[in-house]
Design an enzyme around this catalytic site. Structure first.
Site: not given
Length: 251
Positions: A112-114, A116, A200
Site C-alpha cells: 500500500l503506498d504511503k 493509502s 490512483r
C-alpha cells in the site's frame, strides 16, 4: 564435468536466506558481509555466492539456518507509513507497527503506498505470498475510496471498461457508490489484479482526485474492527481461504 550441477538451479546465498523466511535479503547480505554466515563450515562474504541445495549447508552465527515457523498476519496500515523493510529517505515504515512483537522476520504481501491505508498482509511463506499476489488466481482486493467529485453511471462504467495509462491498461473489476456528499463521494472499488498505484492512476486518467484510499478486504478476509496500526495473526481458516499454507505453522 566434476563439481558442476548443470541440472540444478542455483541461487545466491542472500536470496536463499530471504526466500527461506530467515530474514530480509538486505539483512542477509549484511550478515554475510559481516562474516556471520558459513557454508560447509567456511565463512562466505559474498551475498551472491551460489547455492545448489538450498539451506542444507548454511549456518548463521554457528547455528543451522533452519527456516523459522511460518507466520501469517494482517495489519491495519496507517496513512503515512512506507511499505518497505527500510526507507532510504528515513521515513517511517510499516515495521514500526510490529516493533517489539515476538515475531520472526516477515515480509509484506503486496504493498500500500504511503498515502493509502487499510489491510496489509505479512508472512514469511514466500509461496503463499506468491499465490496471494498471482493476478491469474489470487483473491480480489476491495477498496473504499473517497474521490473529489460526484459520480454518475456513465463514469463508473468507464472505470470498469478501463483506459490505457503509460502503456498499461488499467481498469476496475467493479465500482459502486457507497455514499455521496455535496462535493465528494465514497466508492467501493474491487480489483482483480495488482498494478502499481492502480486506483490512483486510473482515477487520475479521468481527472478525478483521491482524498482517501482504504483497502478493506482481500478475498473474504475483511479488515473489520482492527484498529489503526494494530495487527493480529490470521486464523488457519482465514489463511487457507486466501491460499493454502505451504509449510508447517506454529501451534
Amino acid at each position: 564435468m566434476a563439481g558442476r550441477h548443470p541440472a540444478t538451479p542455483r541461487h545466491g546465498l542472500a536470496r536463499v536466506l530471504s526466500k527461506a523466511g530467515v530474514c530480509s535479503r538486505t539483512e542477509a547480505a549484511n550478515w554475510i558481509r559481516d562474516g556471520r554466515v558459513r557454508v560447509d563450515g567456511r565463512i562466505v562474504r559474498d551475498p551472491e555466492y551460489p547455492l545448489h541445495d538450498g539451506m542444507r549447508r548454511v549456518q548463521v552465527d554457528g547455528l543451522d539456518a533452519a527456516p523459522p515457523p511460518r507466520q501469517y498476519l494482517m495489519l491495519n496500515k496507517p496513512r503515512g507509513l512506507v511499505t518497505s523493510t527500510r526507507d532510504e529517505q528515513g521515513r517511517d515504515t510499516v515495521y514500526r507497527c510490529l516493533e517489539g512483537a515476538p515475531l520472526p522476520w516477515l515480509a509484506p504481501v503486496g504493498r500500500l503506498d504511503k498515502a493509502s491505508e487499510g489491510l496489509l498482509l505479512f508472512s514469511n511463506d514466500p509461496q503463499w505470498a506468491f499465490a496471494i499476489l498471482d493476478p491469474a488466481s489470487g483473491p480480489d482486493k476491495t477498496y473504499h475510496v473517497q474521490v473529489d467529485r460526484l459520480p454518475d453511471a456513465a463514469w463508473l462504467a468507464l472505470l470498469e471498461q478501463g483506459t490505457d495509462v503509460e502503456g498499461e491498461h488499467l481498469r476496475a473489476k467493479s465500482v459502486s457508490v457507497l455514499r455521496c456528499g455535496e462535493r465528494n463521494a465514497w466508492l467501493e472499488i474491487v480489483l482483480d489484479e495488482g498494478r502499481n498505484r492502480q486506483i490512483r492512476r486510473l482515477l487520475a486518467a479521468f481527472d478525478v482526485g483521491v482524498l482517501r484510499l482504504v483497502r478493506v478486504a482481500i478475498g473474504g478476509l475483511a479488515l473489520g474492527t482492527l484498529g489503526k496500526g494494530e495487527w493480529r495473526l490470521l486464523q488457519d481458516s482465514e489463511r487457507d481461504a486466501l491460499a493454502p499454507a505451504t509449510a508447517p505453522v506454529p501451534r
